[in-house]
Write an enzyme that holds these catalytic residues in place. Sequence first.
Site, PDB file in Angstrom:
ATOM      1  N   GLY A 280      52.728  42.010  55.155  1.00 55.45           N
ATOM      2  CA  GLY A 280      52.462  43.353  55.643  1.00 55.45           C
ATOM      3  C   GLY A 280      53.622  44.280  55.375  1.00 55.45           C
TER       4      GLY A 280
ATOM      5  N   ASP B 114      60.113  29.519  59.463  1.00 52.82           N
ATOM      6  CA  ASP B 114      60.210  30.276  58.209  1.00 52.82           C
ATOM      7  C   ASP B 114      61.614  30.857  58.041  1.00 52.82           C
ATOM      8  OD1 ASP B 114      59.237  31.247  55.792  1.00 52.82           O
ATOM      9  OD2 ASP B 114      58.506  33.119  56.664  1.00 52.82           O
TER      10      ASP B 114
ATOM     11  N   VAL C 144      56.681  47.174  57.092  1.00 53.43           N
ATOM     12  CA  VAL C 144      57.501  47.510  58.251  1.00 53.43           C
ATOM     13  C   VAL C 144      57.934  48.972  58.133  1.00 53.43           C
ATOM     14  CG1 VAL C 144      59.592  47.005  59.559  1.00 53.43           C
ATOM     15  CG2 VAL C 144      58.314  45.139  58.490  1.00 53.43           C
TER      16      VAL C 144
END
Length: 469
Positions: free
Chosen positions: A24, A133, A26
């Site tokens: 996505g 992650d 930011v």
Amino acid sequence: MSERDEVIAGRYRLVELVGRGAAGIVWRARDERLGRAVAVKLLSAADSPAAVERIVREGRVAARLRHPHAVTVHDVVEHGGKPCLIMEYLPSRTLAELVDERGPLPEELVAGVGWQVASALAAAHADGIVHRDVTTHNVLLGEDGTAKIADFGVARAIGENTVTDARLVVGTPAFLAPEVAAGQDAVFASDVYSLGATLYAALEGHPPFGTTDNPYALLRRVADGEVAPMRFDGPLGDVLARVLRRDPAERPTMAELHALLGAVVEGRPLPGAPQSGDTRPLPAQPRVPWRRISLVAGAVVLVAAGIVIGNSLARRDAAGTAEPAPTSTTASTPAETTSTPVEPTTTLVKATSTLVAATSTTTVEVTTPPADCTARFGITNSWPGGYQAHVTVRNAAGSALTRWTVTWPRPDGHAISNLWNGTLTVDDDSVTVTNAGHNGKLAVDGSTTFGFTANGPGVPDPDLTCTSG
């Protein structure tokens, strides 16, 4: 597609697009209610109920963690039927961007960044949170050099149900632990491996298993666990050799990795390492409190845990060896012996908490035994009306410790607002910190750390007392 000046949840006005990735985008935004800058994370993978549930869980899990080296999640809101994360805004660049720009980074910088990130991940693990992650893309370096771990987007709290498709391997392939690449669930040891792979990439200029456009081929390499030999053989390389082990049971814990990186940063022998031979510690300087890492005009300056380090690239010769380190002296707590003349009348001589009575003219020798542990206090950051402190606890006994307690007089008008890696007790006269569950055990000469933020006038320099048991 969101646009500038769009208002999210009636409160967060989008100002500038600052990042874009597969997950996505930011935005830097303004919280119009509190008048502060925030980061708004709008995820693209939110088209299914499972994805929405995952993102809500991400916000809930990440919001549990409050640590100066982890990006804070403030809120989870909904916009256009999709959840959005409202996070701390940190003007920064990623560790990946720095490596892309400069290639392999100096050992001092990599160890210092790793030390900061490991402290946050150790706190997360103590709270039952697995990041899953950890990569160079998720390590942010602020304008003042502070390192923070970001994107607990695929984090999972131990004990919560997994909502990610079990067939999907979550995480960036080049930094995965072998067991995760082979299809097993990520555990605390998997984060340890991923942080090791991240530091390897920063030190060597590429991830441990190289890069390829074929993610399946890369996953196969990772699952086989065949790490490319390191060209760098300094103390940080020794630490990474311990971390990048295929068997999760053979890796240190995150708290132990934090202690190992602290030893590298301070130029001390690695805990558990042989004391003979060439340990090649980093050049040590007079001890001063940890302050910050600064990235300025192509130079990297690290002031950390009592050492001042410049960019070491200029100090290496063509063969890649470091210049000899100047001699340094490590403070210790030897036994103290005092000789006190005693008057003919009965006199009480006080040594620590023991009263010795004498009734004749003589000399009474009182020996204070060495403490089982020592504690060193430092200020890592300060601002008007507040500061951030860091305390290093070291085992000074001849045997392993199972617990420790640090106490100091409470400064007038000071209040601790946040503490990590310990348990806090405050009364009218003193402050006491006992070990957390993950950092109470200390090997001989082993060390751990805790830290806190506080509000109050001025910056203290307290007299710390450390006891075991």
